[in-house]
Write an enzyme that holds these catalytic residues in place. Sequence first.
Site, PDB file in Angstrom:
ATOM      1  N   CYS A   3       0.827  -1.216   0.000  1.00 36.63           N
ATOM      2  CA  CYS A   3       0.000   0.000   0.000  1.00 36.63           C
ATOM      3  C   CYS A   3       0.858   1.260   0.000  1.00 36.63           C
ATOM      4  O   CYS A   3       0.326   2.362  -0.150  1.00 36.63           O
ATOM      5  CB  CYS A   3      -0.935   0.031   1.202  1.00 36.63           C
ATOM      6  N   SER A   9     -11.275   1.227   4.756  1.00 34.34           N
ATOM      7  CA  SER A   9     -11.296   1.933   3.482  1.00 34.34           C
ATOM      8  C   SER A   9     -11.769   0.961   2.398  1.00 34.34           C
ATOM      9  O   SER A   9     -11.592  -0.241   2.532  1.00 34.34           O
ATOM     10  CB  SER A   9      -9.903   2.467   3.166  1.00 34.34           C
ATOM     11  N   ILE A  52     -12.327  -1.017  -1.313  1.00 34.01           N
ATOM     12  CA  ILE A  52     -11.627  -1.518  -2.498  1.00 34.01           C
ATOM     13  C   ILE A  52     -12.029  -0.613  -3.655  1.00 34.01           C
ATOM     14  O   ILE A  52     -13.216  -0.424  -3.903  1.00 34.01           O
ATOM     15  CB  ILE A  52     -12.046  -2.987  -2.736  1.00 34.01           C
ATOM     16  N   LYS A  57     -10.456   6.445   3.688  1.00 34.37           N
ATOM     17  CA  LYS A  57     -11.804   5.987   4.013  1.00 34.37           C
ATOM     18  C   LYS A  57     -12.858   6.629   3.117  1.00 34.37           C
ATOM     19  O   LYS A  57     -13.794   5.967   2.672  1.00 34.37           O
ATOM     20  CB  LYS A  57     -12.116   6.299   5.492  1.00 34.37           C
ATOM     21  N   HIS A 112      -9.292   3.932  -1.509  1.00 37.85           N
ATOM     22  CA  HIS A 112      -7.932   3.423  -1.335  1.00 37.85           C
ATOM     23  C   HIS A 112      -7.540   2.526  -2.508  1.00 37.85           C
ATOM     24  O   HIS A 112      -7.489   1.308  -2.375  1.00 37.85           O
ATOM     25  CB  HIS A 112      -7.885   2.661   0.003  1.00 37.85           C
TER      26      HIS A 112
END
Lengths: 383, 136
Positions: free
Chosen positions: A83, A207, A209, A327, A331
């Site tokens: 990430c 958060s 997908i 959020k 993300h």
Amino acid sequence: MRKVAIIGLGQTPVREHWDYSIRQLAVQALTEAMKDAGRSNLDALFVGNMLSGALAEQEHLGALIADYAGYAGIEAVKIEAACASGGAAVRQAVLAVASGQVDTAAAVGVEKLTEFSGKFTSKGLATAADADYEASIGLSFAALNALMMQRYMYEYKVPKDDFAVFPINAHHNARFNPNAMFQYDITLRQYRKAKPIADPINLLDSSPISDGAAALIIVPLDKVKGQDNAVEVVACEMATDTLDLANRKNAVWLKAAEKSSKKAYSVAGVGPGDIDLFEMHDAFSIVSVLSLEACGFSEAGQTLKKANEGYFKIDGQLPVSTMGGLKGRGHPVGATGVYQILEAAMQIRQEAPGNIQVPDVRYAMAQNIGGSGATIVTTILSK
Amino acid sequence: MDIPRYWRLRNQRYRLEGSRCKECGSICFPPRFLCPHCKSAEMEPYELKGRGKIYSYTIIHQAPDIFDKNVPYTVALIDLEEGARITAQLTDIDPDDVSIGMPVEMVIRKIYEDGENGPIQYGYKFRPILFTDAGS
């Protein structure tokens, strides 16, 4: 090393982009950023991405995106750090320009997580964890964060309700960002009733997908100083920690966040008190808390109290997730770190939508976190 | 998990084999090639007893695909008596009864079945300690 600046910003909305491929999203963001920069030549491209191989059956994004964006032949490479891929790509672009090897570099973060069903995507995301000792014994990525949250609640004796302030704030700010995925408010009542994912984490701690791409154009500062669109990158620093959570003595302290932020403060010659806004990595509510504590914005165990007093709202002392954060904005994993820095740059350029523009921003900070805290990139921007 | 990898991990999965640094004595799980404390390369295999206390835990309701049919299940970080911490599923316990600090011990259980024709994969899970030895 030369000082560097960001002079071009480009982004796609964060959505479930069924109609667009990875290359389309990336080219769209990069083209917009080049136009914003008023440039036509590019020397190097760094693509932040985590899962294109696993989810879109496409690796080798450097050459692919350079070609489709009209820059065939330039130096181009994909950077992967789970990430934190986006932040890591920006760091490479910054280093390339700062070193004097490259005059115009682009960092493009791109991710497409909706090619397959959510469960397949969850399996892909779990590859950020230790494959032999975490993912393969049944841990999801949310589960690792849940282990941190449970321990935090135990050590500091805080109720779960106290965490709701972060997703509520993120959604509220996202309302005003046209590129955000969730442009609506949520309530404490909804938070309490949200579907459990991995206790104590529920859906509204998490958060979403999502798909998206963001791009930054980076050049030497001396050539653009004083230009309206120029934002100085005063620091962009990376640190790492153990990949697995079990091998960290204290699971509720992000050592790599502390290290990378301390490095960034030192390079920039500032301290946490000088930062006017913070685009933090709120992948889960608990990560917001741990990131704020490790960066020195609040003492260990005190963050939720501060948050519930309004400290981190747009009109508070340290606005966070000003464009919705992970959020609310969404993300798109490998793109997230680039979105964060782009949003911080928009704030400095006073280009944020009215309701979420923070007044008089001198220093804006962004922190991008990979895995359960194993790779962390902290960036500080200034006018 | 593919077969070669499963085979490579057998000593960890079945016997909880970590490593011990011959220089400074620190114990690691998973085993390491270099000591993270003193950087020595003199590491020897070290079998952990598999007893410890829960450091943190979570009840998983949404799992990655292959574990989907097991939900809800509980995973924990466990502080082993020898000092290392391990991530493992809990078993033989109602998720609502799990708490931080609870003493647990290792058992071998099925981790998952790889489809109808694939191998069944076993490994460590932890359960509440049923009987304690005198003095321990």
